[in-house]
Motif scaffolding. Structure first.
Motif, PDB file in Angstrom:
ATOM      1  N   LYS A  17     -11.131  86.551  62.556  1.00  0.00           N
ATOM      2  CA  LYS A  17     -12.429  86.948  62.025  1.00  0.00           C
ATOM      3  C   LYS A  17     -13.105  87.892  63.011  1.00  0.00           C
ATOM      4  O   LYS A  17     -13.195  87.592  64.208  1.00  0.00           O
ATOM      5  CB  LYS A  17     -13.305  85.720  61.776  1.00  0.00           C
ATOM      6  CG  LYS A  17     -14.542  86.022  60.977  1.00  0.00           C
ATOM      7  CD  LYS A  17     -15.226  84.743  60.544  1.00  0.00           C
ATOM      8  CE  LYS A  17     -16.380  85.063  59.624  1.00  0.00           C
ATOM      9  NZ  LYS A  17     -17.031  83.854  59.150  1.00  0.00           N
ATOM     10  N   GLU A  50     -18.628  91.159  58.369  1.00  0.00           N
ATOM     11  CA  GLU A  50     -17.730  90.174  58.962  1.00  0.00           C
ATOM     12  C   GLU A  50     -16.561  89.993  58.013  1.00  0.00           C
ATOM     13  O   GLU A  50     -16.733  90.058  56.795  1.00  0.00           O
ATOM     14  CB  GLU A  50     -18.422  88.823  59.134  1.00  0.00           C
ATOM     15  CG  GLU A  50     -19.484  88.796  60.171  1.00  0.00           C
ATOM     16  CD  GLU A  50     -20.102  87.408  60.331  1.00  0.00           C
ATOM     17  OE1 GLU A  50     -19.755  86.491  59.564  1.00  0.00           O
ATOM     18  OE2 GLU A  50     -20.936  87.260  61.219  1.00  0.00           O
ATOM     19  N   ILE A  58     -11.858  89.076  57.918  1.00  0.00           N
ATOM     20  CA  ILE A  58     -10.565  88.889  58.579  1.00  0.00           C
ATOM     21  C   ILE A  58      -9.870  90.249  58.669  1.00  0.00           C
ATOM     22  O   ILE A  58      -9.701  90.918  57.649  1.00  0.00           O
ATOM     23  CB  ILE A  58      -9.663  87.910  57.787  1.00  0.00           C
ATOM     24  CG1 ILE A  58     -10.385  86.599  57.491  1.00  0.00           C
ATOM     25  CG2 ILE A  58      -8.344  87.683  58.525  1.00  0.00           C
ATOM     26  CD1 ILE A  58     -10.747  85.786  58.689  1.00  0.00           C
TER      27      ILE A  58
END
Length: 98
Positions: free
Chosen positions: A11, A23, A25
Protein backbone atom coordinates in the motif's frame (compact mmCIF):
# COMPACT_ATOMS: atom_id res chain seq x y z
CA UNK A 1 12.68 4.65 -9.84
CA UNK A 2 14.35 1.29 -9.18
CA UNK A 3 13.38 1.75 -5.53
CA UNK A 4 9.73 1.35 -6.58
CA UNK A 5 10.36 -2.39 -6.98
CA UNK A 6 10.30 -2.71 -3.18
CA UNK A 7 6.78 -1.17 -3.15
CA UNK A 8 5.20 -3.69 -5.57
CA UNK A 9 2.21 -5.31 -3.85
CA UNK A 10 2.31 -2.84 -0.97
CA UNK A 11 0.00 0.00 0.00
CA UNK A 12 1.41 3.37 -1.07
CA UNK A 13 0.35 7.00 -1.17
CA UNK A 14 0.73 9.25 -4.19
CA UNK A 15 0.59 13.02 -4.42
CA UNK A 16 -0.01 14.41 -7.91
CA UNK A 17 1.01 17.70 -9.53
CA UNK A 18 -2.55 19.00 -9.17
CA UNK A 19 -2.36 18.41 -5.38
CA UNK A 20 -4.51 15.28 -5.19
CA UNK A 21 -3.80 12.52 -2.66
CA UNK A 22 -4.31 8.85 -3.51
CA UNK A 23 -3.75 5.57 -1.66
CA UNK A 24 -3.66 2.11 -3.19
CA UNK A 25 -1.71 -1.06 -3.88
CA UNK A 26 1.17 -0.59 -6.34
CA UNK A 27 0.69 -3.23 -9.04
CA UNK A 28 3.35 -2.07 -11.50
CA UNK A 29 5.36 0.75 -13.04
CA UNK A 30 7.52 1.49 -16.06
CA UNK A 31 10.74 3.41 -16.77
CA UNK A 32 8.92 6.75 -16.96
CA UNK A 33 7.30 6.13 -13.56
CA UNK A 34 3.82 5.56 -14.94
CA UNK A 35 2.16 3.48 -12.23
CA UNK A 36 -0.81 1.16 -11.78
CA UNK A 37 -2.68 1.28 -8.46
CA UNK A 38 -5.37 -1.18 -7.41
CA UNK A 39 -7.91 -0.76 -4.59
CA UNK A 40 -7.23 2.96 -4.77
CA UNK A 41 -9.00 5.80 -3.03
CA UNK A 42 -8.66 9.54 -3.32
CA UNK A 43 -8.70 11.40 -0.01
CA UNK A 44 -9.98 14.96 0.20
CA UNK A 45 -8.96 16.67 3.44
CA UNK A 46 -10.84 19.80 4.51
CA UNK A 47 -9.79 22.72 6.67
CA UNK A 48 -11.07 22.98 10.24
CA UNK A 49 -14.63 24.35 10.16
CA UNK A 50 -14.99 23.91 6.38
CA UNK A 51 -16.78 20.55 6.33
CA UNK A 52 -17.63 18.13 9.11
CA UNK A 53 -16.09 15.06 7.46
CA UNK A 54 -13.34 14.50 4.92
CA UNK A 55 -14.11 12.61 1.72
CA UNK A 56 -12.85 9.22 0.63
CA UNK A 57 -13.61 8.50 -3.02
CA UNK A 58 -13.02 4.88 -4.11
CA UNK A 59 -11.49 4.78 -7.58
CA UNK A 60 -10.65 1.08 -8.07
CA UNK A 61 -7.79 0.70 -10.54
CA UNK A 62 -5.85 3.83 -11.48
CA UNK A 63 -3.22 4.25 -14.15
CA UNK A 64 -1.23 7.38 -13.31
CA UNK A 65 1.23 9.12 -15.61
CA UNK A 66 4.71 9.59 -14.24
CA UNK A 67 4.86 13.27 -15.23
CA UNK A 68 1.83 13.92 -13.00
CA UNK A 69 3.34 12.32 -9.87
CA UNK A 70 5.16 14.44 -7.29
CA UNK A 71 5.66 11.94 -4.47
CA UNK A 72 5.26 8.20 -3.82
CA UNK A 73 5.66 6.64 -0.40
CA UNK A 74 4.92 3.40 1.38
CA UNK A 75 2.15 3.44 3.98
CA UNK A 76 2.78 1.99 7.42
CA UNK A 77 -0.74 0.85 8.26
CA UNK A 78 0.17 0.35 11.92
CA UNK A 79 0.48 4.14 12.18
CA UNK A 80 -2.41 5.15 9.93
CA UNK A 81 -4.31 8.20 11.22
CA UNK A 82 -8.07 8.42 11.72
CA UNK A 83 -8.73 10.17 8.40
CA UNK A 84 -12.13 11.43 9.54
CA UNK A 85 -10.40 13.62 12.15
CA UNK A 86 -7.47 14.90 10.06
CA UNK A 87 -7.83 18.55 9.05
CA UNK A 88 -5.46 20.76 7.09
CA UNK A 89 -4.89 23.39 4.45
CA UNK A 90 -5.08 22.25 0.83
CA UNK A 91 -1.83 21.44 -0.93
CA UNK A 92 -0.75 23.87 -3.60
CA UNK A 93 -0.55 22.68 -7.16
CA UNK A 94 2.90 22.13 -8.62
CA UNK A 95 1.70 22.70 -12.17
CA UNK A 96 3.55 25.53 -13.84
CA UNK A 97 1.37 27.98 -15.78
CA UNK A 98 2.11 27.98 -19.50
Amino acid sequence: MSDLKTFIGKKINVITTDARYFEGILEGFDKTTNIVLSNSVERIIYKQGEKEENEEIPSGVNIMRGNEIVCIGEIDESQSPDWSKVKGDPLKSTNNPL
